[in-house]
Scaffold this motif. Structure first.
Motif, PDB file in Angstrom:
ATOM      1  N   ASP A 158      46.225 103.128  69.361  1.00 23.73           N
ATOM      2  CA  ASP A 158      46.152 101.840  68.660  1.00 23.73           C
ATOM      3  C   ASP A 158      46.832 101.865  67.306  1.00 23.73           C
ATOM      4  O   ASP A 158      47.414 100.874  66.876  1.00 23.73           O
ATOM      5  CB  ASP A 158      44.678 101.437  68.445  1.00 23.73           C
ATOM      6  CG  ASP A 158      43.956 101.329  69.770  1.00 23.73           C
ATOM      7  OD1 ASP A 158      44.665 101.194  70.783  1.00 23.73           O
ATOM      8  OD2 ASP A 158      42.712 101.391  69.786  1.00 23.73           O
ATOM      9  N   SER A 159      46.731 103.009  66.637  1.00 17.37           N
ATOM     10  CA  SER A 159      47.196 103.014  65.241  1.00 17.37           C
ATOM     11  C   SER A 159      48.485 103.801  65.021  1.00 17.37           C
ATOM     12  O   SER A 159      48.968 103.914  63.899  1.00 17.37           O
ATOM     13  CB  SER A 159      46.086 103.592  64.364  1.00 17.37           C
ATOM     14  OG  SER A 159      45.663 104.818  64.896  1.00 17.37           O
ATOM     15  N   CYS A 160      49.069 104.333  66.095  1.00 17.88           N
ATOM     16  CA  CYS A 160      50.211 105.233  65.951  1.00 17.88           C
ATOM     17  C   CYS A 160      51.409 104.568  65.250  1.00 17.88           C
ATOM     18  O   CYS A 160      52.016 105.151  64.356  1.00 17.88           O
ATOM     19  CB  CYS A 160      50.610 105.753  67.325  1.00 17.88           C
ATOM     20  SG  CYS A 160      51.792 107.072  67.216  1.00 17.88           S
ATOM     21  N   GLU A 202      51.456 102.144  63.170  1.00 17.35           N
ATOM     22  CA  GLU A 202      51.125 101.950  61.757  1.00 17.35           C
ATOM     23  C   GLU A 202      51.271 103.280  60.994  1.00 17.35           C
ATOM     24  O   GLU A 202      51.856 103.327  59.913  1.00 17.35           O
ATOM     25  CB  GLU A 202      49.679 101.481  61.722  1.00 17.35           C
ATOM     26  CG  GLU A 202      49.235 100.785  60.486  1.00 17.35           C
ATOM     27  CD  GLU A 202      47.748 100.446  60.638  1.00 17.35           C
ATOM     28  OE1 GLU A 202      47.363  99.871  61.677  1.00 17.35           O
ATOM     29  OE2 GLU A 202      46.977 100.820  59.727  1.00 17.35           O
ATOM     30  N   HIS A 204      49.348 112.321  66.779  1.00 21.06           N
ATOM     31  CA  HIS A 204      48.949 110.916  66.695  1.00 21.06           C
ATOM     32  C   HIS A 204      49.462 110.171  67.933  1.00 21.06           C
ATOM     33  O   HIS A 204      48.802 109.286  68.450  1.00 21.06           O
ATOM     34  CB  HIS A 204      49.504 110.267  65.417  1.00 21.06           C
ATOM     35  CG  HIS A 204      48.555 110.304  64.255  1.00 21.06           C
ATOM     36  ND1 HIS A 204      47.300 109.724  64.292  1.00 21.06           N
ATOM     37  CD2 HIS A 204      48.662 110.845  63.017  1.00 21.06           C
ATOM     38  CE1 HIS A 204      46.696 109.899  63.131  1.00 21.06           C
ATOM     39  NE2 HIS A 204      47.493 110.595  62.340  1.00 21.06           N
ATOM     40  N   SER A 227      46.237 108.599  69.153  1.00 16.90           N
ATOM     41  CA  SER A 227      45.966 107.431  68.315  1.00 16.90           C
ATOM     42  C   SER A 227      46.755 106.223  68.801  1.00 16.90           C
ATOM     43  O   SER A 227      47.477 105.582  68.037  1.00 16.90           O
ATOM     44  CB  SER A 227      46.344 107.735  66.858  1.00 16.90           C
ATOM     45  OG  SER A 227      45.839 108.971  66.456  1.00 16.90           O
ATOM     46  N   ASN A 268      40.172 111.056  65.550  1.00 20.11           N
ATOM     47  CA  ASN A 268      40.598 110.507  66.853  1.00 20.11           C
ATOM     48  C   ASN A 268      40.542 111.568  67.959  1.00 20.11           C
ATOM     49  O   ASN A 268      40.136 111.281  69.078  1.00 20.11           O
ATOM     50  CB  ASN A 268      42.022 109.949  66.754  1.00 20.11           C
ATOM     51  CG  ASN A 268      42.076 108.701  65.901  1.00 20.11           C
ATOM     52  OD1 ASN A 268      41.049 108.196  65.482  1.00 20.11           O
ATOM     53  ND2 ASN A 268      43.270 108.210  65.616  1.00 20.11           N
ATOM     54  N   GLN A 326      42.261 111.328  59.738  1.00 20.53           N
ATOM     55  CA  GLN A 326      42.222 110.261  60.749  1.00 20.53           C
ATOM     56  C   GLN A 326      42.519 110.844  62.138  1.00 20.53           C
ATOM     57  O   GLN A 326      41.852 110.530  63.122  1.00 20.53           O
ATOM     58  CB  GLN A 326      43.263 109.190  60.382  1.00 20.53           C
ATOM     59  CG  GLN A 326      43.264 107.996  61.312  1.00 20.53           C
ATOM     60  CD  GLN A 326      44.421 107.048  61.018  1.00 20.53           C
ATOM     61  OE1 GLN A 326      45.098 107.152  59.979  1.00 20.53           O
ATOM     62  NE2 GLN A 326      44.661 106.129  61.927  1.00 20.53           N
TER      63      GLN A 326
END
Ligand code: SF4
Length: 339
Positions: free
Chosen positions: A257-259, A261, A251, A255, A283, A279
């Motif tokens: 943007d969302s790492c 979170e 991640h 990821s 990605n 998810q």
């Protein structure tokens, strides 16, 4: 206009490239090609040292490797991509160079030493599997570099002894025959080593823990679903540690943007591993989509790959021939050439 310095880099064609190669070397080459005259060696002769009974594997891998390069954005207008065995001057210079290095010195080369120890452990036959070709590998590598008068070689710290060996050979040659060859310098970089899906420190083609740049979305999903996670998490709402989970690890790479979170939810037990993996797979597939799409073009147009390899090899050969002419002239073995 100031001439660009020559950088030489390359790979052994033994299979398709994976994301470890992408982050470990390809991204760096994309930068290098903007700055330097870049030579990319497809080292089929080196690949044969371990696959001499299986040349078909090497043959197939050459084209796969070229497709991977081009799909990632290596530009054949800026880089010379060529096949080692099609430049006979490299083999010729290897023979000359073999007179400039002792067997004892080769055996002391730390990189060779480590690989010999590994082979002994693997085959347990006290080194009887060590071939002359394997021991001479640093000599042929010196020829790979010197024949193009490459000035900069991108390497990790562990490869420094190999470059030092090349520098020694070149210095020895120049001291005997006058200033002929360029002494290369190592362009030491921190090349991130990407861990495997199984948590192994290294992602490897043969380790079965790699995501290849050419993997389909389905293949990526299947592989990610099998990645090693924090084994202490049994139920969906158990809190876990994403730092010891391979899904958390990837991640971080895919990821952006969302790492944050993902990590926070994992720690609080607010996310299930299945959802987390799905998810991540999405990605990764998205990240690799442009590479996959470009690759599909080359899969459908193999003649484009052939032309790029032929053109690159011709350009490289021209350069190698010029160096060999100079070498022979300075060695006074350019018989019957009018000077
Ligand atoms: Fe790993 Fe995600 Fe499961 Fe946490 S929730 S352990 S990061 S797969």
């Amino acid at each position: 206009m100031e001439e660009k310095k020559i950088v030489l880099t390359g790979d052994r064609p033994t299979g398709k490239l994976h994301i470890g190669h992408y982050f470990g070397s390809i991204q760096n080459r994309l930068k290098l090609q903007e700055q330097y005259e870049t030579y990319i060696l497809i080292a089929d002769v080196q690949a044969l040292t371990d696959n001499f009974n299986n040349p078909e594997k090497v043959r197939t891998a050459i084209k796969e490797l070229a497709k991977d390069y081009l799909s990632c954005g290596i530009d054949p207008e800026k880089c010379t991509i060529y096949i080692q065995s099609m430049i006979p001057e490299i083999a010729e210079l290897t023979v000359f160079f073999s007179n400039l290095v002792t067997v004892a010195r080769l055996e002391r080369n730390p990189t060779v030493k480590t690989e010999i120890a590994q082979k002994k452990e693997l085959f347990g036959n006290n080194g009887e599997s060590i071939t002359y070709g394997f021991l001479g590998y640093p000599v042929s590598q010196a020829a790979d570099i010197a024949v193009f008068n490459a000035e900069l070689i991108p390497v990790g710290e562990d490869q420094l002894p190999m470059i030092e060996q090349t520098r020694e050979i070149v210095r020895k040659f120049n001291s005997m025959y006058g200033d002929t060859l360029v002494e290369p310098e190592a362009l030491v970089g921190k090349f991130p080593r990407i861990k495997g899906l199984d948590g192994n420190e290294k992602m490897g083609k043969s380790l079965g823990n790699a995501i290849f740049l050419s993997d389909s979305e389905e293949e990526i999903q299947k592989k990610v679903m099998g990645a090693v996670t924090d084994t202490s998490k049994i139920k969906k709402d158990d809190p876990a540690n994403p730092e010891i989970c391979m899904v958390g690890y990837y991640h971080k790479l895919f990821s952006n943007d969302s790492c944050k979170e993902v990590f926070a939810e994992c720690r609080k037990g607010e996310r299930g591993c299945v959802q987390c993996k799905k998810q991540l797979a999405k990605n990764i597939a998205e990240y690799l989509r442009p590479i996959r799409e470009k690759r599909a073009y080359y899969d459908n147009n193999p003649e484009v790959i052939d032309k790029i390899l032929i053109d690159g090899t011709n350009r490289a050969r021209k350069k190698a021939k010029e160096t060999m002419e100079k070498i022979k002239k300075n060695m006074r073995i350019n018989y019957f050439v009018n000077e």
